[in-house]
Enzyme design. Structure first.
Site, PDB file in Angstrom:
ATOM      1  N   ARG A  96       0.825  -1.210   0.000  1.00  0.00           N
ATOM      2  CA  ARG A  96       0.000   0.000   0.000  1.00  0.00           C
ATOM      3  C   ARG A  96       0.860   1.261   0.000  1.00  0.00           C
ATOM      4  NH1 ARG A  96      -5.410   1.880   2.741  1.00  0.00           N
ATOM      5  NH2 ARG A  96      -4.979   4.074   2.878  1.00  0.00           N
ATOM      6  N   ARG A 105      -4.073   5.391  -4.269  1.00  0.00           N
ATOM      7  CA  ARG A 105      -3.631   4.322  -3.371  1.00  0.00           C
ATOM      8  C   ARG A 105      -3.678   2.977  -4.085  1.00  0.00           C
ATOM      9  NH1 ARG A 105      -7.588   5.945   0.843  1.00  0.00           N
ATOM     10  NH2 ARG A 105      -6.725   7.931   0.311  1.00  0.00           N
ATOM     11  N   ASP A 108      -7.201  -0.115  -0.794  1.00  0.00           N
ATOM     12  CA  ASP A 108      -7.939   0.404   0.346  1.00  0.00           C
ATOM     13  C   ASP A 108      -9.010  -0.621   0.696  1.00  0.00           C
ATOM     14  OD1 ASP A 108      -8.487   2.360   2.159  1.00  0.00           O
ATOM     15  OD2 ASP A 108      -9.615   3.649   0.792  1.00  0.00           O
ATOM     16  N   ASP A 110     -12.038  -1.145   3.479  1.00  0.00           N
ATOM     17  CA  ASP A 110     -12.794  -0.497   4.555  1.00  0.00           C
ATOM     18  C   ASP A 110     -13.893  -1.411   5.060  1.00  0.00           C
ATOM     19  OD1 ASP A 110     -11.450   1.988   4.421  1.00  0.00           O
ATOM     20  OD2 ASP A 110     -12.700   2.613   2.733  1.00  0.00           O
TER      21      ASP A 110
END
Ligand code: ROI
Length: 179
Positions: A96, A105, A108, A110
């Site tokens: 990352r 990025r 990611d 989440d």
């Protein structure tokens, strides 16, 4: 039994938002997301369900590549903090890179939803605070469960569910095969 204790003992269905707009040494964003799904599979008690694959205009600075986005859903016996640590490890394994705030990025991951848990700590807000504002999260979530609600609001009735101008569904759920 307290809500927290219940979440420590039971299996919870979790929804994970996935995004990438940078390549790494082992591949492009699509391949990075495919590898992430395989890694998520090791955290699940059953099968991982995956939405179609979306290409979306960046939310944030516009001088960055479009994002590949998808959502995965599965059941896990991990607690929310344990799941957060596991996701951070998968992000690190993908090398990352985070260039700037709201910038590009490699990967990611989440936690969007964790059973019916609702918590706010310095490390973790569940449901994820941005869900209702982000079509690249709402649309793949609705594919997995059209009746999902956040705070009593049906996701399908959110403004984000109607915002289709800056997003395209580029593959159905066959974009990844879990091995
Ligand atoms: N924009 C899009 N389109 N997709 C993302 O996954 C995404 N992730 C982010 C920010 C920088 C907010 N913008 C995004 O973290």
């Amino acid at each position: 039994m307290s809500l927290v204790a219940k979440h420590l003992l039971t299996k919870n269905r979790v929804y994970i938002g996935m995004g990438s707009n940078l390549s790494n040494d082992s591949g492009d964003s699509r391949q990075i997301l495919q590898q992430a799904v395989c890694a998520l599979n090791t955290l699940a008690t059953g099968t991982v369900q995956v939405s179609g694959l979306y290409l979306s205009k960046p939310m944030g600075p516009q001088d960055q590549p479009d994002y590949f986005n998808a959502v995965a859903a599965f059941e896990t016996t991990l607690s929310a903090p344990e799941l957060l640590i596991a996701l951070q490890q998968i992000e690190q394994q993908a090398g990352r890179i985070r260039v700037r705030r709201w910038g590009e990025r490699t990967l990611d991951l989440d936690i969007l939803l964790f059973g019916d848990l609702s918590i706010t700590t310095p490390e973790l807000t569940i449901p994820h605070s941005g869900v209702l504002q982000r079509n690249f999260v709402v649309m793949p979530l609705l594919e997995l469960d059209a009746q999902l609600q956040i705070g009593g609001m049906l996701l399908k009735d959110s403004a984000a569910a109607q915002q289709t101008a800056d997003i395209g569904r580029i593959a159905d759920s066959c974009w990844v095969t879990i091995s």
